[in-house]
Every structure is written in structure tokens, then in C-alpha cells.
Design a protein around this motif. Structure first.
Motif, PDB file in Angstrom:
ATOM      1  N   THR A 132       0.841  -1.213   0.000  1.00 36.04           N
ATOM      2  CA  THR A 132       0.000   0.000   0.000  1.00 36.04           C
ATOM      3  C   THR A 132       0.872   1.258   0.000  1.00 36.04           C
ATOM      4  OG1 THR A 132      -1.702  -1.166   1.240  1.00 36.04           O
ATOM      5  CG2 THR A 132      -1.781   1.230   1.323  1.00 36.04           C
ATOM      6  N   VAL A 133       0.482   2.223  -0.825  1.00 33.97           N
ATOM      7  CA  VAL A 133       1.172   3.528  -0.824  1.00 33.97           C
ATOM      8  C   VAL A 133       0.136   4.614  -0.527  1.00 33.97           C
ATOM      9  CG1 VAL A 133       2.633   5.136  -2.106  1.00 33.97           C
ATOM     10  CG2 VAL A 133       2.761   2.680  -2.598  1.00 33.97           C
ATOM     11  N   LEU A 134       0.339   5.330   0.571  1.00 31.49           N
ATOM     12  CA  LEU A 134      -0.505   6.504   0.831  1.00 31.49           C
ATOM     13  C   LEU A 134       0.049   7.656   0.017  1.00 31.49           C
ATOM     14  CD1 LEU A 134      -1.124   6.633   4.696  1.00 31.49           C
ATOM     15  CD2 LEU A 134      -2.325   5.394   2.917  1.00 31.49           C
ATOM     16  N   VAL A 135      -0.782   8.207  -0.850  1.00 33.36           N
ATOM     17  CA  VAL A 135      -0.374   9.332  -1.693  1.00 33.36           C
ATOM     18  C   VAL A 135      -1.138  10.537  -1.162  1.00 33.36           C
ATOM     19  CG1 VAL A 135      -0.309  10.173  -4.068  1.00 33.36           C
ATOM     20  CG2 VAL A 135       0.047   7.744  -3.592  1.00 33.36           C
ATOM     21  N   CYS A 136      -0.422  11.447  -0.502  1.00 36.06           N
ATOM     22  CA  CYS A 136      -1.079  12.449   0.351  1.00 36.06           C
ATOM     23  C   CYS A 136      -0.574  13.857   0.082  1.00 36.06           C
ATOM     24  CB  CYS A 136      -0.739  12.222   1.823  1.00 36.06           C
ATOM     25  SG  CYS A 136      -0.852  10.580   2.383  1.00 36.06           S
ATOM     26  N   PHE A 137      -1.349  14.806   0.579  1.00 38.16           N
ATOM     27  CA  PHE A 137      -0.873  16.196   0.637  1.00 38.16           C
ATOM     28  C   PHE A 137      -1.533  16.854   1.840  1.00 38.16           C
ATOM     29  CE2 PHE A 137      -4.635  18.561  -0.653  1.00 38.16           C
ATOM     30  CZ  PHE A 137      -5.418  17.557  -1.223  1.00 38.16           C
ATOM     31  N   PRO A 138      -0.919  17.927   2.352  1.00 39.04           N
ATOM     32  CA  PRO A 138      -1.539  18.628   3.477  1.00 39.04           C
ATOM     33  C   PRO A 138      -2.614  19.588   2.982  1.00 39.04           C
ATOM     34  CG  PRO A 138       0.609  19.567   2.982  1.00 39.04           C
ATOM     35  CD  PRO A 138       0.406  18.463   2.002  1.00 39.04           C
ATOM     36  N   ASP A 139      -3.783  19.561   3.638  1.00 42.70           N
ATOM     37  CA  ASP A 139      -4.845  20.499   3.250  1.00 42.70           C
ATOM     38  C   ASP A 139      -4.681  21.821   4.015  1.00 42.70           C
ATOM     39  OD1 ASP A 139      -5.846  20.021   5.787  1.00 42.70           O
ATOM     40  OD2 ASP A 139      -7.755  19.172   5.114  1.00 42.70           O
ATOM     41  N   MET A 140      -5.667  22.701   3.913  1.00 43.69           N
ATOM     42  CA  MET A 140      -5.534  24.029   4.550  1.00 43.69           C
ATOM     43  C   MET A 140      -5.393  23.916   6.063  1.00 43.69           C
ATOM     44  SD  MET A 140      -7.838  26.835   2.670  1.00 43.69           S
ATOM     45  CE  MET A 140      -9.436  26.252   3.168  1.00 43.69           C
ATOM     46  N   GLN A 141      -5.958  22.841   6.623  1.00 44.46           N
ATOM     47  CA  GLN A 141      -5.909  22.646   8.073  1.00 44.46           C
ATOM     48  C   GLN A 141      -4.661  21.872   8.490  1.00 44.46           C
ATOM     49  OE1 GLN A 141      -8.593  22.138   6.095  1.00 44.46           O
ATOM     50  NE2 GLN A 141      -9.829  23.860   6.776  1.00 44.46           N
ATOM     51  N   GLY A 142      -3.839  21.482   7.496  1.00 45.22           N
ATOM     52  CA  GLY A 142      -2.611  20.739   7.810  1.00 45.22           C
ATOM     53  C   GLY A 142      -2.863  19.253   8.000  1.00 45.22           C
ATOM     54  N   ARG A 143      -4.015  18.770   7.507  1.00 45.44           N
ATOM     55  CA  ARG A 143      -4.301  17.331   7.627  1.00 45.44           C
ATOM     56  C   ARG A 143      -3.846  16.605   6.372  1.00 45.44           C
ATOM     57  NH1 ARG A 143     -10.610  17.948   8.626  1.00 45.44           N
ATOM     58  NH2 ARG A 143     -10.311  19.131   6.702  1.00 45.44           N
ATOM     59  N   LEU A 144      -3.580  15.315   6.509  1.00 46.47           N
ATOM     60  CA  LEU A 144      -3.211  14.526   5.328  1.00 46.47           C
ATOM     61  C   LEU A 144      -4.479  14.130   4.590  1.00 46.47           C
ATOM     62  CD1 LEU A 144      -0.408  12.153   6.664  1.00 46.47           C
ATOM     63  CD2 LEU A 144      -0.165  14.154   5.170  1.00 46.47           C
ATOM     64  N   MET A 145      -4.526  14.486   3.318  1.00 49.77           N
ATOM     65  CA  MET A 145      -5.624  14.085   2.431  1.00 49.77           C
ATOM     66  C   MET A 145      -5.007  13.293   1.283  1.00 49.77           C
ATOM     67  SD  MET A 145      -8.567  15.304   3.400  1.00 49.77           S
ATOM     68  CE  MET A 145      -8.726  15.911   5.069  1.00 49.77           C
ATOM     69  N   GLY A 146      -5.737  12.376   0.702  1.00 48.14           N
ATOM     70  CA  GLY A 146      -5.184  11.644  -0.438  1.00 48.14           C
ATOM     71  C   GLY A 146      -5.852  10.304  -0.632  1.00 48.14           C
ATOM     72  N   LYS A 147      -5.092   9.369  -1.195  1.00 47.63           N
ATOM     73  CA  LYS A 147      -5.647   8.062  -1.548  1.00 47.63           C
ATOM     74  C   LYS A 147      -4.654   6.980  -1.153  1.00 47.63           C
ATOM     75  CE  LYS A 147      -7.164  10.069  -5.960  1.00 47.63           C
ATOM     76  NZ  LYS A 147      -7.160   9.885  -7.420  1.00 47.63           N
ATOM     77  N   ARG A 148      -5.187   5.767  -1.019  1.00 47.22           N
ATOM     78  CA  ARG A 148      -4.334   4.590  -0.770  1.00 47.22           C
ATOM     79  C   ARG A 148      -4.205   3.830  -2.079  1.00 47.22           C
ATOM     80  NH1 ARG A 148      -6.094   5.317   4.739  1.00 47.22           N
ATOM     81  NH2 ARG A 148      -4.472   4.418   6.046  1.00 47.22           N
ATOM     82  N   PHE A 149      -3.009   3.741  -2.596  1.00 51.28           N
ATOM     83  CA  PHE A 149      -2.764   3.020  -3.856  1.00 51.28           C
ATOM     84  C   PHE A 149      -2.247   1.615  -3.595  1.00 51.28           C
ATOM     85  CE2 PHE A 149      -3.358   5.658  -7.544  1.00 51.28           C
ATOM     86  CZ  PHE A 149      -3.537   6.910  -6.969  1.00 51.28           C
ATOM     87  N   HIS A 150      -2.658   0.682  -4.457  1.00 52.50           N
ATOM     88  CA  HIS A 150      -1.958  -0.595  -4.472  1.00 52.50           C
ATOM     89  C   HIS A 150      -0.554  -0.304  -4.985  1.00 52.50           C
ATOM     90  CE1 HIS A 150      -0.646  -4.644  -5.231  1.00 52.50           C
ATOM     91  NE2 HIS A 150      -1.634  -5.037  -4.432  1.00 52.50           N
ATOM     92  N   VAL A 151       0.438  -0.910  -4.344  1.00 51.02           N
ATOM     93  CA  VAL A 151       1.816  -0.563  -4.687  1.00 51.02           C
ATOM     94  C   VAL A 151       2.113  -0.781  -6.169  1.00 51.02           C
ATOM     95  CG1 VAL A 151       2.819  -2.821  -4.055  1.00 51.02           C
ATOM     96  CG2 VAL A 151       4.216  -0.735  -3.878  1.00 51.02           C
ATOM     97  N   ARG A 152       1.465  -1.781  -6.786  1.00 57.02           N
ATOM     98  CA  ARG A 152       1.740  -2.059  -8.218  1.00 57.02           C
ATOM     99  C   ARG A 152       1.249  -0.904  -9.088  1.00 57.02           C
ATOM    100  NH1 ARG A 152       5.981  -4.675  -8.612  1.00 57.02           N
ATOM    101  NH2 ARG A 152       5.968  -6.392  -7.159  1.00 57.02           N
ATOM    102  N   ASN A 153       0.084  -0.380  -8.760  1.00 57.74           N
ATOM    103  CA  ASN A 153      -0.429   0.735  -9.544  1.00 57.74           C
ATOM    104  C   ASN A 153       0.453   1.963  -9.346  1.00 57.74           C
ATOM    105  OD1 ASN A 153      -2.243   3.316  -9.720  1.00 57.74           O
ATOM    106  ND2 ASN A 153      -3.159   1.761 -11.051  1.00 57.74           N
ATOM    107  N   PHE A 154       0.925   2.159  -8.106  1.00 60.86           N
ATOM    108  CA  PHE A 154       1.798   3.309  -7.845  1.00 60.86           C
ATOM    109  C   PHE A 154       3.087   3.184  -8.650  1.00 60.86           C
ATOM    110  CE2 PHE A 154       5.145   5.576  -5.542  1.00 60.86           C
ATOM    111  CZ  PHE A 154       4.577   6.838  -5.463  1.00 60.86           C
ATOM    112  N   LEU A 155       3.692   1.979  -8.624  1.00 57.84           N
ATOM    113  CA  LEU A 155       4.972   1.789  -9.334  1.00 57.84           C
ATOM    114  C   LEU A 155       4.790   1.911 -10.844  1.00 57.84           C
ATOM    115  CD1 LEU A 155       6.394  -1.181  -7.223  1.00 57.84           C
ATOM    116  CD2 LEU A 155       7.403   1.101  -7.396  1.00 57.84           C
ATOM    117  N   ASP A 156       3.621   1.495 -11.343  1.00 62.85           N
ATOM    118  CA  ASP A 156       3.394   1.535 -12.795  1.00 62.85           C
ATOM    119  C   ASP A 156       3.064   2.943 -13.287  1.00 62.85           C
ATOM    120  OD1 ASP A 156       3.835  -1.120 -12.868  1.00 62.85           O
ATOM    121  OD2 ASP A 156       1.723  -1.722 -13.035  1.00 62.85           O
ATOM    122  N   SER A 157       2.186   3.638 -12.567  1.00 61.64           N
ATOM    123  CA  SER A 157       1.734   4.909 -13.129  1.00 61.64           C
ATOM    124  C   SER A 157       1.511   6.034 -12.113  1.00 61.64           C
ATOM    125  CB  SER A 157       0.440   4.699 -13.930  1.00 61.64           C
ATOM    126  OG  SER A 157      -0.565   4.201 -13.076  1.00 61.64           O
ATOM    127  N   ALA A 158       0.924   5.722 -10.971  1.00 64.01           N
ATOM    128  CA  ALA A 158       0.508   6.825 -10.083  1.00 64.01           C
ATOM    129  C   ALA A 158       1.689   7.622  -9.550  1.00 64.01           C
ATOM    130  CB  ALA A 158      -0.327   6.281  -8.929  1.00 64.01           C
TER     131      ALA A 158
END
Ligand code: ADP
Length: 454
Positions: free
Chosen positions: A21-47
Motif C-alpha cells: 500500500t502507498v498513501l499518496v497524500c498532501f496537506p490540506d488548509m488545516q494541515g491534515r493529510l488528504m489523499g488516496k491509498r494506492f496498491h503498490v503495483r499501480n503506484f509503481l506503474d503509473s501513479a
């Protein structure tokens, strides 16, 4: 697996079946982590190249409501997408989550691929770039104070947050006996963060029942803000895994001390501490004095970035170690700014105004912007102050309410020049909305006060 990860190392871990699993995140205006959980294969291939998110994520409040009044995004413009661009230098394991790594993203415009100016990481990067243009690197540390409460977030929410029971019954400042009882949370917190490549220095008890602090070694400003964001997130998750809740609300009870996030700042030229001059008073260089003069003079302009909610302002009470005055002192905890490391290479200014709810990207950006203005204008640092500054009526106050801080932000020529109108208008709207939401609410206090007696 420990420390930051290279892309190739992630591929090997995926091949060995250790990471899925890869958490792909960014901080929002409140400083919280927002984003998605990628399957590692999809992350390595394209995300790894880019993924997308709804652009409302940089214009919501804590409840994910979609207030009107933002130029960047609205129902009228259809809430399109942003590009989430992984910054692969931030790839790291998250050892408290099984089989999981994470990466921080920058937020780009969907069509032009230009950085979105009000995204917190970009707000900070822009100010760091201004410092770098002068050959200066801001090195920063943000302390994280928080409360541990009995029961998980869910349990406390379902009970309407009443009663709230702190984990521990007495002031535990530097207290080893009480903090040993918290080691089932604090030890994994220190060790997991360290294994995630975050240079944890220590945890300690703080000056209230249930209150603790996490300290992380100073780093360049962007790394410091990333560290803070991940550490805050980890504190909540690891407390939750142990049946407790960790709250960063700055003031959970009017009779209890609040939680801060003090920010330490020094400037460096390569490996040389540019704040240090061994022959100068306090060992603080002329450049350091000018920078600090700017930070102190403009504190009212950027108080919103240190205290972004209605509750943040309840912390500013005399006699609680939370400052109320924009003055500086040498090692005196009643002033808004405290010079630390006097006379040494580690000489630095600690800004004590920020609450535990600050967004570290925005807070650090604002401090750098104000300091650079001090350098640009050759500002003179006033003499340091002494004694109990709560009682010093000649010292300037910081804004005492969110409403006031929203006004000083809106009217700040310094921040408009440094950050641009777009960014200042965006965050002024954020401040206004928070106030509007509060103003609509009838509080328990008003009912108890007036139900019979009014
Ligand atoms: P105190 O306990 O007095 O607040 P610490 O010695 O624990 O101070 O330091 C507080 C923070 O300051 C730590 O996170 C540390 O990494 C950071 N720090 C130390 N030196 C510097 C520096 N030169 N610039 C910025 N931050 C620094």
C-alpha cells in the motif's frame, strides 16, 4: 526498512511482498493529510507520476463543508480536479501501518500543471525560495503539544465529548513516573517515526494532566513541515491503536493550560549559522537581529496562520505560558518570542504564539515572510524585555480573537507583497468562514447563563 526510501527500494520491497500500500497524500488548509491509498503495483506503474483529486480539498473547513466565497473553487466553476504530483524525495515507510509507505504530493493546476499558489506546501516553498535567493536557508523546528484522553475518538464522539477524561490525573511536566504509564503510546510513536526517517529527539510530559510533547530535530523548512504533519497524524493513529485519543485542540477546557506549537527558527548560509556572531550581543548577528525584528513587528499580520480557529484564541491567557505580547526576551517564557541558544552556534528565535492546531507550512511561511521583510527594510530590533510580560501594558498585544486576526491578515501589505493577493484573499476567506460558522451557534455557556436568569 527504515528512513526515507528510494523508488527502486520500494520496487524491491513490493517484489518481496513486504509493501502492498502507498498513501499518496498532501496537506490540506488545516494541515491534515488528504489523499488516496494506492496498491503498490499501480503506484509503481503509473501513479508515481501523478494522480488527481477534487479541487474542493483546498477550500473546505474541518467538517469538509464547501463554503462559498473562494475564488479558486466553487459550485459555479464545477469543482474540477487538481493534479497530485508525488514528491518522490518524501517516500518513506509508515511502520505503524502494516505493509504501508507514504509519499507527499505537490498540488498542481489540472490544465497548466503550474503549482496551485494557495496549497500549503507551495505557500511555504515560495517563501523558502525568497530566502534562498538571498543565499539563506531557514532551518526550523516545530514542537508538538497534545493531550491524551481515555477512550478512542469514536467513543468520545458518541458520548458527545462529555465527560472528557485526560489520560493521567495530574500535571506531568517532565514527569517520569506519569509518562512511563504512557509508554504504550509514546514509545511506538518515537520509534515508528524514527524508522520513517523523522529525526525524533524526545517525548516528555507537559504542564497539565494528560498533556505531552513531541520534539523533532530541526530541519529545512519544508522537511520540518512534512515531519510535523506526519508526526501529528501518527500521534492520532498510534493513540487510537492503543484505545486512547490524542487531541491537538489548543484549549479543551477553560481551566486547563492549552497546547502550543512553538516554532524555532534560524537562518543558515550553507553550513554556517547566519544568526550567529560570537562578538555580537547574545551572539545574535546583525542579519539575525533584522530578521527577528521583522518577525516580531509583523506578528499581528500573521497571527491567523498561528491561531486559525475560534478556539485557538482561548489559549492566550495570562499565567499559562501562552504569550499575549509581541515582544522578545532572552529565555523568558512569558514573551511571544524567546531567544534560545544565546551566544552559541544554535542561537535561534522561538515563536511561542502558535497553537497546537497551526498548519506548519503556513505558519513557517508567514514567519519567513515577516523576517525577510525585516532584512529588506533593515529593521532595528528593539531591546529585549524582562520580567512578567503579561503585566507589561506597554508591550503590544497580539490579536485576541479570530475576527481581529482575519482583519489584520486582510489588511497586511507585508503578506500581500510576500505571498500575493490570491493567497492572502484565500486564507482571509478561510478565517471569515470559521468566524461565521461560530457566530451562528448558540453555545452551552449562553444557555446556562441566560435560560433562567436572563
Ligand atoms: P527547549 O527545550 O528549551 O524549548 P530544545 O533544546 O529542546 O529547547 O530545542 C527545541 C527545538 O529547537 C528542537 O526541536 C531543536 O531541534 C530545535 N533547534 C535546535 N537548534 C536549532 C537551530 N539552530 N535552528 C532551529 N531550531 C533549532
Amino acid at each position: 526498512m527504515s528512513g526515507k526510501l528510494s523508488f527502486d527500494a520500494l520496487r524491491e520491497l513490493a517484489d518481496r511482498g513486504e509493501i502492498d500500500t502507498v498513501l499518496v497524500c498532501f496537506p490540506d488548509m488545516q494541515g491534515r493529510l488528504m489523499g488516496k491509498r494506492f496498491h503498490v503495483r499501480n503506484f509503481l506503474d503509473s501513479a508515481w507520476e501523478e494522480t488527481h483529486c477534487c479541487n474542493y480539498l483546498l477550500a473546505t473547513d474541518l467538517e469538509m463543508a464547501t463554503p462559498d466565497g473562494y475564488r479558486a473553487t466553487s459550485w459555479e466553476s464545477g469543482y474540477g480536479d487538481y493534479v497530485m504530483k508525488p514528491d518522490l524525495t518524501t517516500l518513506r515507510p509508515l511502520p505503524w501501518l502494516e505493509g504501508t509507505v507514504m509519499v507527499m504530493c505537490d498540488i498542481l493546476d489540472h490544465h497548466s500543471h503550474e503549482p496551485v499558489p494557495h496549497s500549503p506546501r507551495q505557500v511555504l516553498k515560495a517563501q523558502v525560495a525568497r530566502a534562498e535567493a538571498l543565499g539563506l536557508t531557514p532551518m526550523m523546528a516545530t514542537e508538538l503539544e497534545f493531550f491524551l484522553f481515555e477512550g478512542t475518538f469514536d467513543e468520545n464522539r458518541k458520548r458527545g465529548y462529555r465527560p472528557l477524561a485526560t489520560f493521567g490525573g495530574y500535571n506531568e511536566d517532565y514527569h517520569i513516573l506519569q509518562t512511563t504509564r504512557e509508554e504504550h503510546v509514546m514509545r511506538p510513536l518515537r520509534n515508528h517515526l524514527f524508522a520513517a526517517g523523522i529525526p525524533v529527539e524526545n517525548t516528555k510530559g507537559e504542564a497539565e494532566a494528560g498533556q505531552g510533547e513531541l520534539n523533532i530535530r530541526y530541519a529545512d523548512a519544508l522537511a520540518c513541515a512534512d515531519h510535523h504533519t506526519i508526526a501529528k497524524h501518527a500521534t492520532k493513529e498510534i493513540a487510537q491503536q492503543n484505545g486512547l485519543s490524542a487531541s491537538f485542540l489548543p484549549k479543551w477546557h477553560q481551566n486547563r493550560v492549552g497546547s502550543a506549537s512553538h516554532v524555532h527558527l534560524s537562518l543558515w548560509r550553507g553550513d554556517d549559522p547566519a544568526f550567529h556572531d560570537k562578538d555580537a550581543e547574545h551572539g545574535l548577528s546583525e542579519l539575525g537581529r533584522r530578521f527577528c525584528a521583522g518577525m516580531i513587528a509583523y506578528a499581528p499580520d500573521y497571527t491567523f496562520f498561528l491561531a486559525p480557529y475560534v478556539n485557538s484564541y482561548k489559549r492566550f491567557m495570562k499565567g499559562t505560558f501562552a504569550p499575549t505580547k509581541t515582544v522578545w526576551s532572552v529565555d523568558n517564557r512569558t514573551a511571544g518570542f524567546r531567544l534560545c541558544g544565546e551566544g552559541t552556534k544554535a542561537v535561534r528565535m522561538e515563536c511561542r504564539i502558535g497553537g497546537s492546531d497551526l498548519n506548519p507550512y503556513l505558519a513557517q511561511a508567514a514567519l519567513i515572510a515577516a523576517g525577510l521583510k525585516g532584512i529588506e527594510d533593515g529593521m532595528e530590533l528593539a531591546a529585549s524585555t524582562r520580567g512578567d510580560l503579561y503585566e507589561d501594558s506597554s508591550a503590544r498585544e497580539i490579536p485576541r480573537h479570530l475576527r481581529d486576526a482575519a482583519e489584520t491578515l486582510r489588511n497586511s501589505t507585508m503578506l500581500r507583497e510576500a505571498m500575493g493577493d490570491w493567497v492572502v484573499d484565500h486564507y482571509t476567506r478561510c478565517a471569515e468562514w470559521e468566524q461565521e460558522e461560530f457566530d451562528r451557534v448558540v453555545t452551552d455557556w449562553e444557555i446556562a447563563r441566560g435560560f433562567e436568569k436572563a
